[in-house]
Write a protein that holds these residues in place. Structure first.
Motif, PDB file in Angstrom:
ATOM      1  N   PRO A 542       0.940  -1.127   0.157  1.00 12.49           N
ATOM      2  CA  PRO A 542       0.123   0.002  -0.042  1.00 12.49           C
ATOM      3  C   PRO A 542       0.686   1.316  -0.001  1.00 12.49           C
ATOM      4  N   HIS A 543       1.966   1.314   0.504  1.00 13.13           N
ATOM      5  CA  HIS A 543       2.748   2.449   0.450  1.00 13.13           C
ATOM      6  C   HIS A 543       4.200   2.237  -0.369  1.00 13.13           C
ATOM      7  N   LEU A 544       4.498   1.161  -0.818  1.00 12.85           N
ATOM      8  CA  LEU A 544       5.453   1.270  -2.014  1.00 12.85           C
ATOM      9  C   LEU A 544       4.996  -0.089  -2.959  1.00 12.85           C
ATOM     10  N   PRO A 545       4.153   0.378  -3.706  1.00 14.66           N
ATOM     11  CA  PRO A 545       3.256  -0.462  -4.901  1.00 14.66           C
ATOM     12  C   PRO A 545       4.582  -1.095  -5.493  1.00 14.66           C
ATOM     13  N   THR A 546       5.690  -0.601  -5.971  1.00 15.04           N
ATOM     14  CA  THR A 546       6.628  -1.440  -6.874  1.00 15.04           C
ATOM     15  C   THR A 546       7.803  -2.074  -6.188  1.00 15.04           C
ATOM     16  N   ALA A 547       7.557  -2.155  -4.867  1.00 11.78           N
ATOM     17  CA  ALA A 547       8.664  -2.828  -3.991  1.00 11.78           C
ATOM     18  C   ALA A 547       8.584  -4.378  -3.996  1.00 11.78           C
ATOM     19  N   TRP A 548       9.825  -4.987  -3.723  1.00  7.93           N
ATOM     20  CA  TRP A 548       9.641  -6.522  -3.847  1.00  7.93           C
ATOM     21  C   TRP A 548      10.661  -7.053  -2.809  1.00  7.93           C
ATOM     22  N   ILE A 549      10.560  -8.528  -2.197  1.00 12.52           N
ATOM     23  CA  ILE A 549      11.377  -8.963  -1.510  1.00 12.52           C
ATOM     24  C   ILE A 549      12.492  -9.674  -2.032  1.00 12.52           C
TER      25      ILE A 549
END
Length: 598
Positions: A542-549
């Motif tokens: 919700p805060h970082l839509p393009t983030a991944w692990i």
């Protein structure tokens, strides 16, 4: 307790005779061995003449056989065959040095070896030197102090109080602390609680070990407790101690109580395990908080590397400035396959220090995943003589009861809520501890010892009931586990995502980390497992839509953040009350200023 302080203070007064000839830091080199010698002298007094009368009859025997025969006459595991005692020493003031040496050499081998750890012969020369000429006065001062006290607990307190005072004089208080007897009694209560039925059987024999035994306080209390529980039970005690004075005091106490003094070993537990082949039924310890293990680093690391899990330190190595968890690993290596119970006192650091993958976290992981951590008890602050910090009792065992399997009980005895209720007039006493009339060093509180509705009895009851309440939380082992994940965001240049091999390239400046608990609380208030993916979707996306692990960097960690488990939200005070307090304070300040100016 009053008797212990009176005796300790009286012995401490003898140190005044050393002033000018000794540095304050060196007072203990005289006072501690003299206290041991006087204690042994007082204990043997009633049978001393019997030993002397019997001596000619055993004169032809070998030394070992002679020791056994004379020990029997003395009624202890030691004797003194010298013509001298403290009364006779002061009767010949001109030859006190030679006669004192004769007295010391008159002890049986086991007792004489103990005295040798004090290197006291050098002090006899120093005090007898004409420049000082204080030996006779020191011996006479001790001759006037009666140390025939029957209760070994009192002597234990005296020795520990003296060592505490000497360590303060020499500025060696860092990491040096002594365990209050009420804390030991609580530990022993909890340690024996699960085995109460077994321990009441006639003729039962158990073993107890302390790898940092100091003057033997924990071992003494455990032995006394079992004797009170079952007079026909036997507790064989074992220990190891690195400080020569404490070691000598512990062994002398063992001699007097009829225990085997050879069960206590001298040296650094980390580098030389004096009881390498032994396993024990029970273990108790209060190792120094934050002890630096740099001097032993080479040996410890070599054992960890070469033996791995077959050795003592295979689970992990903590940071160099805190070896607390090394002690616990060492104790776990001495658990019997059939079941052992361990009680150990730590400060807060072993609960949570070290991120996922660190030595501390790996050790916690190893203990919890093996289902050995049974209970942690948070103690009040200001409980120990040389430190005011908060402390915790860990109970570790490889024989959990059926109802405790897969769970850990957390018990909070800090009494913070009680203090608030007392201020509000809703409670007339703290249910766990009380303030002392007079502080002893940093010790300003003591755990209440009498009754089942407060203090030791109440805490033991909370532990034994194994139920959740305002002081007790019961959680599954996984409650302490978390994933340490690396959160990446794409590198953007000129408004476009930079890719490498068809995948977004991470921007290292935006890299972040998250600790994701294994468990979450569902809408019904129950703890349920959660995945990394669902946590990310709920908390990160919700805060970082393009983030991944970056899954290649994910680690599993374990920490025990005790405070948050008992945290209670306190609503902010109403603004009108805060305003009223401020106005009242301003009015009081104006009145004070007016008084001063007038």
């Amino acid at each position: 307790m009053k008797n212990f302080k009176e005796k300790s203070d009286k012995i401490w007064e003898v140190a005044n005779l050393l002033r000018g000839d000794y540095k304050r830091a060196d007072y203990g080199k005289v006072i501690l061995p003299m206290t041991v010698l006087r204690r042994l002298d007082c204990v043997l007094k009633s049978t001393k003449q019997d030993v002397l009368d019997y001596l000619p009859k055993v004169d032809s025997l070998k030394e070992s056989a002679k020791d056994i025969a004379l020990n029997k006459k003395a009624g202890f595991n030691f004797h003194n065959r010298s013509q001298f005692d403290f009364d006779k020493l002061i009767a010949d003031p001109n030859n006190v040095a030679a006669n004192l040496r004769n007295f010391i050499n008159g002890f049986s081998t086991s007792a004489r070896e103990i005295i040798e750890y004090f290197n006291f012969d050098d002090q006899i020369d120093r005090m007898d030197d004409p420049k000082a000429d204080i030996l006779f006065r020191v011996v006479k001062a001790f001759q006037e102090i009666d140390l025939s006290e029957d209760d070994p607990m009192i002597m234990g307190y005296i020795f520990e109080d003296l060592i505490r005072k000497f360590s303060e004089q020499s500025n060696e208080t860092a990491g040096e602390h002594f365990t209050p007897r009420e804390v030991i009694r609580l530990m022993v209560n909890v340690l024996f609680n699960e085995d109460s039925e077994t321990l009441t059987k006639e003729g039962i024999v158990k073993t107890m070990y302390d790898p940092a035994c100091g003057t033997g306080g924990m071992l003494s209390v455990a032995e006394q407790h079992l004797n009170e529980l079952n007079a026909k039970a036997e507790l064989k005690v074992f220990g190891q101690e690195i400080n020569p004075e404490s070691y000598a005091i512990c062994k002398s106490d063992m001699l007097i109580k009829g225990q085997n003094p050879s069960n206590v070993k001298f040296g650094n537990t980390f580098t030389v395990d004096g009881l390498e082949e032994e396993k024990f039924d029970y273990m108790l310890s209060n190792p120094p908080f934050g002890v630096d293990w740099k001097k032993a680093q080479k040996i410890i690391k070599a054992e960890a590397d070469s033996k791995g899990m077959r050795g003592r330190f295979g689970a992990g190595l903590p940071r160099i400035n805190d070896g607390s968890l090394l002690f616990l690993q060492h104790m776990i290596s001495k658990m019997k396959p059939g079941g052992t119970r361990i009680g150990i006192v730590f400060n807060g650091s072993p609960l949570f220090s070290g991120a996922a993958g660190s030595g501390e976290s790996e050790i916690r992981k190893w203990i919890i995943e093996n289902d050995w951590l049974e209970t942690i008890i948070a103690l009040p602050d200001q409980l120990f003589y040389n430190t005011g910090i908060s402390t915790y009792i860990w109970i570790v065992t490889n024989k959990k009861s059926a109802e405790r399997k897969g769970k850990v009980q957390l018990i909070n005895t800090t009494g913070v809520k009680d203090e608030e209720l007392m201020k509000e007039g809703k409670l007339d006493h703290n249910r766990f501890w009380q303030k002392m009339d007079k502080s002893l060093g940093n010790k300003r509180k003591k755990i209440v010892e009498n009754g089942n509705e407060k203090g030791i009895g109440f805490i033991t009851q909370i532990y034994g009931n194994f139920e959740e309440n305002e002081f007790s939380k019961i959680v599954p082992n996984d409650y302490f586990a978390y994933y340490r994940v690396t959160v990446e965001q794409p590198l953007i240049e000129e408004g476009k995502v930079v890719k490498s091999k068809g995948k977004p390239k991470p921007d290292s400046s935006l890299r972040d980390y998250e600790n994701i608990p294994f468990l979450k609380t569902d809408q019904n208030g129950k703890l349920v497992p959660q995945t990394i993916e669902e946590y990310v979707e709920r908390e990160v996306k919700p805060h970082l839509p393009t983030a991944w692990i970056d899954e290649t960097k994910t680690k599993i960690g374990y920490e025990i953040n005790f405070t948050k488990y008992f945290y209670e939200f306190k609503p902010l005070r109403p603004l009108d009350k805060i305003k009223a307090d401020i106005l009242a304070l301003e009015e009081k300040t104006l009145e004070t200023e007016k008084t001063v100016l007038d």
